[in-house]
Design a protein around this motif. Structure first.
Motif, short mmCIF file in Angstrom:
data_model
loop_
_atom_site.label_atom_id
_atom_site.label_comp_id
_atom_site.label_asym_id
_atom_site.label_seq_id
_atom_site.Cartn_x
_atom_site.Cartn_y
_atom_site.Cartn_z
N TRP A 48 0.82 -1.21 0.00
CA TRP A 48 0.00 0.00 0.00
C TRP A 48 0.85 1.27 0.00
N ASP A 49 2.01 1.24 0.64
CA ASP A 49 2.86 2.44 0.68
C ASP A 49 3.35 2.80 -0.72
N ARG A 50 3.82 1.81 -1.46
CA ARG A 50 4.28 2.07 -2.83
C ARG A 50 3.10 2.40 -3.74
N ALA A 51 1.97 1.78 -3.47
CA ALA A 51 0.77 2.08 -4.25
C ALA A 51 0.36 3.54 -4.04
N ALA A 60 -8.26 4.99 2.35
CA ALA A 60 -7.75 6.12 3.12
C ALA A 60 -6.24 6.28 2.96
N ARG A 61 -5.53 5.18 2.90
CA ARG A 61 -4.06 5.23 2.82
C ARG A 61 -3.54 5.46 1.41
N ALA A 96 0.02 6.38 -6.78
CA ALA A 96 -1.29 7.01 -6.97
C ALA A 96 -1.20 8.53 -7.00
N ARG A 97 -0.13 9.06 -6.46
CA ARG A 97 0.06 10.52 -6.52
C ARG A 97 0.54 10.96 -7.90
#
Length: 212
Positions: free
Chosen positions: A148-151, A176-177, A155-156
């Motif tokens: 999720w962190d790399r996603a 949310a993350r 996503a930005r």
């Protein structure tokens, strides 16, 4: 935010997904326990559109392929009246231009830097990136949570469809993350390998609530 229910194979599950507010349905043509024939897919696609029209809304039908030829993808897309295709294998970035008449969703798993770099830097309006978990020997649907962190970082920069181990219980946290363009679920709305009506409804409700 877009919500995609993937691996649908039965009309009743299509009806539930449409009624609950799904935006996209995934039809798997690649070898898988969720694989569907072209004939059945065409029938389900028609049922999905009828159900969506009855609801006064649209539904996007996405064909899921793994290392299929462009010619065969185009043929199936036409036969089943698909709106888009999901490329879940090792397809080169040249597929994006060859399939520019369709929405193209390319799976990335942060496991093939050279190939993925080409997709990550190929900025085309009809392409979306799907972030899935890296599971050796699997091209998706394994139920393993993605990074999720790399996603979120991706996503930005690009419209991202988040997949990999999402469930009705964790999708709100994931949204949310990551703040993705959309979320994609398959095994997370199944019970004993079969789509579960209650889980489909719960997933869509949780994802929709988290996006607002």
């Amino acid at each position: 935010m877009m919500i995609k229910i993937c691996g649908v194979r039965m009309r009743e599950h299509v009806q539930t997904a449409v009624d609950a507010g799904a935006d996209m349905l995934g039809l798997v043509f690649a070898p898988s326990r969720r694989q569907i024939t072209v004939e059945n897919a065409a029938s389900i696609a028609n049922a999905a559109r009828v159900a969506a029209i009855a609801r006064g809304r649209a539904i996007a039908l996405i064909g899921v392929f793994v290392n299929e030829t462009v010619g065969r993808i185009r043929e199936i897309a036409q036969l089943c009246d698909l709106d888009g295709v999901q490329l879940s294998g090792d397809e080169p970035v040249t597929y994006a231009d060859a399939l520019e008449s369709l929405l193209v969703i390319k799976a990335v798993r942060f496991d093939n830097p050279a190939q993925e770099r080409a997709w990550l830097t190929h900025d085309r309006s009809h392409v979306r990136l799907l972030v899935d978990a890296h599971v050796p020997g699997s091209y998706g649907g394994a139920g393993v949570v993605a990074d999720w962190d790399r996603a979120a970082e991706l996503a930005r920069q690009h419209p991202v469809l988040l997949a990999g181990g999402l469930t009705p219980e964790n999708v709100a946290d994931a949204v949310a993350r990551v703040r993705p363009w959309g979320v994609d679920v398959s095994s997370g709305v199944e019970s004993n390998g079969v789509k579960d009506h209650a889980k489909i409804r719960a997933f869509i409700a949780a994802a929709r609530a988290a996006a607002h």
